[in-house]
Design an enzyme around this catalytic site. Sequence first.
Site, mmCIF file in Angstrom:
data_model
loop_
_atom_site.group_PDB
_atom_site.id
_atom_site.type_symbol
_atom_site.label_atom_id
_atom_site.label_comp_id
_atom_site.label_asym_id
_atom_site.label_seq_id
_atom_site.Cartn_x
_atom_site.Cartn_y
_atom_site.Cartn_z
ATOM 1 N N HIS A 58 0.813 -1.068 -0.031
ATOM 2 C CA HIS A 58 -0.017 0.128 0.046
ATOM 3 C C HIS A 58 0.962 1.381 -0.042
ATOM 4 C CE1 HIS A 58 -3.408 -2.145 1.499
ATOM 5 N NE2 HIS A 58 -2.686 -2.868 2.041
ATOM 6 N N GLU A 93 2.386 -0.985 4.549
ATOM 7 C CA GLU A 93 2.028 0.427 3.784
ATOM 8 C C GLU A 93 3.415 1.003 3.720
ATOM 9 O OE1 GLU A 93 -0.622 2.139 3.096
ATOM 10 O OE2 GLU A 93 -2.093 1.395 4.334
ATOM 11 N N HIS A 141 -2.402 -2.625 -3.640
ATOM 12 C CA HIS A 141 -3.677 -2.467 -3.192
ATOM 13 C C HIS A 141 -4.682 -2.385 -4.338
ATOM 14 C CE1 HIS A 141 -6.534 -0.458 0.153
ATOM 15 N NE2 HIS A 141 -7.108 -1.545 -0.251
ATOM 16 N N ASP A 164 -3.231 2.631 -5.189
ATOM 17 C CA ASP A 164 -1.859 2.594 -4.454
ATOM 18 C C ASP A 164 -1.373 1.243 -4.739
ATOM 19 O OD1 ASP A 164 -4.332 2.023 -2.522
ATOM 20 O OD2 ASP A 164 -2.497 1.667 -0.957
#
Length: 187
Positions: free
Chosen positions: A37, A119, A158, A168
């Site tokens: 992400h 992330e 993602h 993303d």
Amino acid sequence: MTARDNDRDWWPPARVVESPNQDDRPPGQAPELLVVHAISLPPGEFGGGHVAELFQNRLDPEGHPYFAGIADLRVSAHVLIDREGHATQFVPFSRRAWHAGPSRWQGRERCNDFSIGIELEGTDEDPFTPVQYAALARLIGWLRPRWPGIAPDALAGHSDIAPGRKTDPGPCFDWARLQRELQEAMA
């Protein structure tokens, strides 16, 4: 939790800041997918600790105009890698983080059930930093032997698992570079 689970639940280089936004995976389900992400809070701004605040349900809705619309979200990821390559882990890998939302991978729904969410601090429009790629490759290299259900090709953005809903990590994410970093990390 067994000692073995504990040894593979927490990535040693990461700072631990546990999120309340997690729960048990379905019985018998181990991680089988890694999802990359990108996030920045406020959008396009880096640093400041706002992502950690969001993942801990502590984001001040008055801290920035954008925050008012997201402060009530209950989301998390397993790990965040910031622009300097430093990692913070929010959820143990054996548990379900709330990162994917409505999602599908290879015909399977509910990717949170069987994935690890990573992330990267960034946006769709900005290149990621060399140290982020290096840290991501180290993390993936550490995860795969500990969670053997994660096949070498079980790596998605993602946008791949929620097309049309998410974009993303975006067009600036260099998948070929990540593959090179992974090969170097395994050499």
